[in-house]
Design a protein around this motif. Structure first.
Motif, short mmCIF file in Angstrom:
data_model
loop_
_atom_site.label_atom_id
_atom_site.label_comp_id
_atom_site.label_asym_id
_atom_site.label_seq_id
_atom_site.Cartn_x
_atom_site.Cartn_y
_atom_site.Cartn_z
N LEU A 179 0.88 -1.17 0.00
CA LEU A 179 0.00 0.00 0.00
C LEU A 179 0.91 1.22 0.00
O LEU A 179 1.68 1.43 0.94
CB LEU A 179 -0.88 0.01 1.25
CG LEU A 179 -1.67 1.31 1.51
CD1 LEU A 179 -2.71 1.56 0.42
CD2 LEU A 179 -2.34 1.28 2.88
N VAL A 180 0.84 2.01 -1.06
CA VAL A 180 1.63 3.25 -1.14
C VAL A 180 0.69 4.43 -0.93
O VAL A 180 -0.28 4.57 -1.67
CB VAL A 180 2.33 3.38 -2.51
CG1 VAL A 180 3.06 4.72 -2.63
CG2 VAL A 180 3.29 2.22 -2.75
N THR A 181 0.94 5.25 0.10
CA THR A 181 0.16 6.47 0.24
C THR A 181 1.01 7.63 -0.26
O THR A 181 2.22 7.62 -0.12
CB THR A 181 -0.28 6.73 1.70
OG1 THR A 181 0.87 7.11 2.47
CG2 THR A 181 -0.93 5.50 2.31
N SER A 182 0.35 8.62 -0.88
CA SER A 182 1.13 9.64 -1.59
C SER A 182 0.38 10.96 -1.69
O SER A 182 -0.84 10.99 -1.82
CB SER A 182 1.43 9.09 -3.00
OG SER A 182 2.25 9.96 -3.71
N GLY A 183 1.13 12.05 -1.64
CA GLY A 183 0.53 13.39 -1.76
C GLY A 183 0.16 13.96 -0.41
O GLY A 183 0.25 13.27 0.62
N GLY A 184 -0.25 15.20 -0.38
CA GLY A 184 -0.62 15.86 0.87
C GLY A 184 -2.09 15.71 1.20
O GLY A 184 -2.89 15.27 0.37
N TYR A 207 3.41 -1.63 3.95
CA TYR A 207 2.71 -0.35 4.03
C TYR A 207 3.76 0.73 3.90
O TYR A 207 4.67 0.81 4.75
CB TYR A 207 1.97 -0.25 5.37
CG TYR A 207 1.00 -1.39 5.59
CD1 TYR A 207 -0.35 -1.24 5.28
CD2 TYR A 207 1.44 -2.63 6.05
CE1 TYR A 207 -1.24 -2.29 5.45
CE2 TYR A 207 0.56 -3.69 6.22
CZ TYR A 207 -0.78 -3.52 5.92
OH TYR A 207 -1.65 -4.57 6.08
N TYR A 208 3.65 1.51 2.84
CA TYR A 208 4.69 2.50 2.52
C TYR A 208 4.03 3.87 2.60
O TYR A 208 3.39 4.33 1.65
CB TYR A 208 5.19 2.17 1.11
CG TYR A 208 6.34 2.97 0.56
CD1 TYR A 208 7.67 2.61 0.83
CD2 TYR A 208 6.12 4.06 -0.27
CE1 TYR A 208 8.73 3.32 0.29
CE2 TYR A 208 7.18 4.77 -0.82
CZ TYR A 208 8.48 4.40 -0.54
OH TYR A 208 9.53 5.10 -1.10
N LEU A 209 4.14 4.48 3.79
CA LEU A 209 3.31 5.64 4.11
C LEU A 209 4.02 6.94 3.73
O LEU A 209 4.51 7.68 4.58
CB LEU A 209 2.96 5.62 5.59
CG LEU A 209 2.33 4.28 6.07
CD1 LEU A 209 2.07 4.30 7.57
CD2 LEU A 209 1.04 3.99 5.30
N ALA A 210 4.03 7.24 2.43
CA ALA A 210 4.78 8.40 1.93
C ALA A 210 3.93 9.68 1.86
O ALA A 210 4.45 10.74 1.55
CB ALA A 210 5.35 8.08 0.55
N ASP A 231 1.44 -7.97 11.91
CA ASP A 231 2.06 -8.71 10.81
C ASP A 231 2.56 -7.83 9.66
O ASP A 231 3.35 -8.26 8.84
CB ASP A 231 1.05 -9.70 10.21
CG ASP A 231 1.03 -11.01 10.98
OD1 ASP A 231 2.05 -11.32 11.63
OD2 ASP A 231 0.01 -11.71 10.90
N GLY A 232 2.07 -6.61 9.59
CA GLY A 232 2.41 -5.76 8.44
C GLY A 232 3.85 -5.28 8.52
O GLY A 232 4.38 -5.05 9.60
N PHE A 233 4.49 -5.11 7.36
CA PHE A 233 5.82 -4.49 7.31
C PHE A 233 5.56 -3.01 7.04
O PHE A 233 5.23 -2.62 5.91
CB PHE A 233 6.65 -5.14 6.20
CG PHE A 233 8.08 -4.65 6.17
CD1 PHE A 233 9.00 -5.12 7.10
CD2 PHE A 233 8.49 -3.71 5.23
CE1 PHE A 233 10.33 -4.68 7.07
CE2 PHE A 233 9.81 -3.27 5.21
CZ PHE A 233 10.72 -3.74 6.12
N ILE A 234 5.69 -2.20 8.08
CA ILE A 234 5.22 -0.81 8.00
C ILE A 234 6.39 0.16 7.95
O ILE A 234 7.25 0.18 8.82
CB ILE A 234 4.30 -0.49 9.20
CG1 ILE A 234 3.10 -1.45 9.20
CG2 ILE A 234 3.84 0.97 9.14
CD1 ILE A 234 2.10 -1.22 10.31
N VAL A 235 6.39 0.96 6.88
CA VAL A 235 7.44 1.95 6.65
C VAL A 235 6.81 3.34 6.71
O VAL A 235 5.92 3.64 5.92
CB VAL A 235 8.07 1.75 5.25
CG1 VAL A 235 9.20 2.75 5.03
CG2 VAL A 235 8.54 0.32 5.07
N SER A 236 7.25 4.15 7.66
CA SER A 236 6.74 5.52 7.70
C SER A 236 7.83 6.48 7.26
O SER A 236 9.00 6.11 7.17
CB SER A 236 6.24 5.87 9.10
OG SER A 236 7.33 6.04 9.98
N PHE A 237 7.46 7.70 6.96
CA PHE A 237 8.40 8.72 6.51
C PHE A 237 8.42 9.88 7.49
O PHE A 237 7.39 10.22 8.08
CB PHE A 237 8.02 9.23 5.11
CG PHE A 237 8.38 8.25 4.04
CD1 PHE A 237 7.60 7.13 3.83
CD2 PHE A 237 9.51 8.42 3.26
CE1 PHE A 237 7.94 6.19 2.87
CE2 PHE A 237 9.85 7.50 2.28
CZ PHE A 237 9.07 6.39 2.09
#
Lengths: 349, 349
Positions: free
Chosen positions: B46-51, B186-189, B236-242
């Protein structure tokens, strides 16, 4: 950000807020464009379009914004070009632009209507790519208009982001256009913030959360229509401003108050939810008698002692909109009406 | 807007703020997409993107916004697709999207590279339109990748506008993706606002100017990473925050604090002005020993007692960027590193 709000006049605004770094470059481009149009005898309209931002931090992460995709401005610019005007399109970065507006990334994404011809993998020459048959008819119209405008050199585009960029550009461009006297029109369709944060009060870095709630206190943007009418354009510009409200009751009273206060020519009033189908032109006096041979759109002018209001309405499309350029757009009629009024303004010199 | 700020937990937030009207429809689409990918054995990110925006009025004219064109998210999504992932691209309306990002309306406007073939005016068939020879090479690459992703059905796109849309969607999608257990990343950009204005405090109509300065007081957005880690994705999720900062000194300390507080896997820290050339991966512990046959990018991991930091840097391009797809993008390496770490996460089950 806890200091007292300051009250800015246009003069004190420009004396204290920094000019955008690209201003000189932008002015040079406009000067050349205007000189060429003057030589070729064209009327010129400055169209402003899109919303402005108010940065809350010097290293900008957060900002206050005004809602506007730039549809009104981008659409109107196309109709002005069609009517023979040269257009200076001063718009918010990434807002819609004339011609490309028909193919935004969300509706009609352009990659969907391109196809790769044959498959020549292995050869050095890249294969041809062409527009799918289904999309050709619409696209050929838009593309032809776009290319002829570029060949004629009648469209000049400038961008702004912040309300500060906008104010500096508007002043400079009004001054440049004033050499055209009555042949210049100003079509102020941008959604400009009423508030801003003076440079001197901005936080240098990103405002940190974790300290409870966020408090923002902003100053009022100076009212620039008055100096624009009296000083920047020297009383000669045909100036059209827009008033957007969500409470319809406020529309006409606020439009009248603006005309009274600033002394410009027309306020186009629109309600947020009906703006694609209905607008009202508010002007200060009954229009002068028509010169022979000129006809007027029969849009029923209601005249009071000092204000004239004309409502313009188009049918609400009943079928789903697939391609914007197949549907009647209210901007076509707004521009036609303003071109007629501008013509009378020029003749009334 | 003068009431006291309320402190919201994730639970009290969702109990008091309304769900977006399209939520059920969006969930149904994701459910189907996830089921298909599970069947076909793909990892899903899951890629989140933008403001996000924070509307200040119910009939929205003004809003607070966070700066983000969506470059990081859109670019990363392309590299995840290339790496064989299925991608749910949850992005701010009108922010950049994978593939079409190479041809924004400002850089490389697409109307400029189309030409009408021959001139068949007078005939009923519209003429063919094709891509100019100069642009073919770049475009054919992008277009081929775009079409193959569409044919494979590995990209699912969703849009949000407000921070409220974002929070509701993120919760629902995390719950849907949790069926994939460790195969979901989860790629929370997205650049999400830290503040919001509760529905109950919003002004119905456009805030009127003319009454002096504007005061806004906002509440803090609840910290949702904690329930996302513990509840929504069930650990269980591999969660990446920015973490984006303008003050570089804050980057690593704040990344560590976030890992400590929320218990997720990786924080990618970036400085606003260097984010295209340098990022830092911060994770909680020294990485476990590598399984045989797996190699790691030699990016020099510095290990402390409880945190590991790896800096990733690419050369700053020295020539002007003409076409984005000819230049090395840091997202290629960010994604490669995360794919490796995700693989270990899956194996460590």
């Amino acid at each position: 950000m806890s200091e007292e709000p300051t009250s800015f006049s246009a003069d004190s605004y420009f004396a204290t807020q920094p000019a955008p770094p690209t201003l000189e470059h932008d002015i040079a481009g406009v000067k050349e464009f205007v000189a060429r149009q003057a030589k070729e005898g064209r009327n010129v309209v400055l169209v402003t379009s899109g919303g402005t931002t108010v940065p809350l931090e010097l290293n900008v992460v957060r900002f206050l914004d005004n809602f506007s995709a730039g549809t009104r401005g981008a659409t109107s610019a196309e109709y002005f070009l069609k009517a023979g005007y040269a257009v200076i399109f001063m718009h918010r970065q990434f807002s819609l632009q004339p011609f490309s507006r028909h193919y935004s990334h969300s509706t009609n994404p352009f990659l969907d209507f391109l196809e790769i011809e044959g498959s020549k993998s292995g050869t050095a020459t890249p294969p041809a790519i062409s527009v799918t048959h289904a999309m050709r008819k619409d696209l050929v119209e838009v593309l032809t208009a776009y290319k002829s405008v570029h060949a004629a050199g009648t469209l000049h585009t400038l961008t702004f982001v912040t309300v500060n960029d906008y104010l500096w550009l508007l002043r400079a461009l009004s001054q440049e256009l004033s050499v055209l006297k009555r042949k210049a029109m100003y079509y102020l369709a941008a959604a400009v913030s009423d508030f801003f944060l003076p440079r001197q009060k901005m936080s240098e870095h990103k405002i940190q959360s974790g300290k409870g709630s966020l408090h923002i206190e902003m100053d009022q943007v100076p009212k620039i229509l008055k100096p624009m009418v009296d000083v920047w354009t020297r009383g000669d510009g045909f100036i059209v401003s827009f008033k957007l409200e969500t409470d319809e009751q406020l529309l006409v009273p606020k439009a009248r108050a603006a005309l009274e206060r600033y002394g410009h020519q027309v306020v186009v009033g629109n309600d947020l939810h009906r703006r694609k189908f209905e607008v009202v032109f508010v002007s200060r006096k009954p229009l002068p008698p028509l010169p022979p041979g000129v006809t007027v759109n029969p849009i029923g002018e209601e005249t009071t002692s000092s204000f004239a209001e004309s409502w313009l309405r188009i049918d609400i499309p009943t079928s789903p909109i697939v391609h914007t350029n197949q549907v009647k757009e209210i901007e076509e009629d707004i521009v036609a009406e303003l071109v007629r009024r501008h013509e009378r303004w020029i003749q009334g010199r």
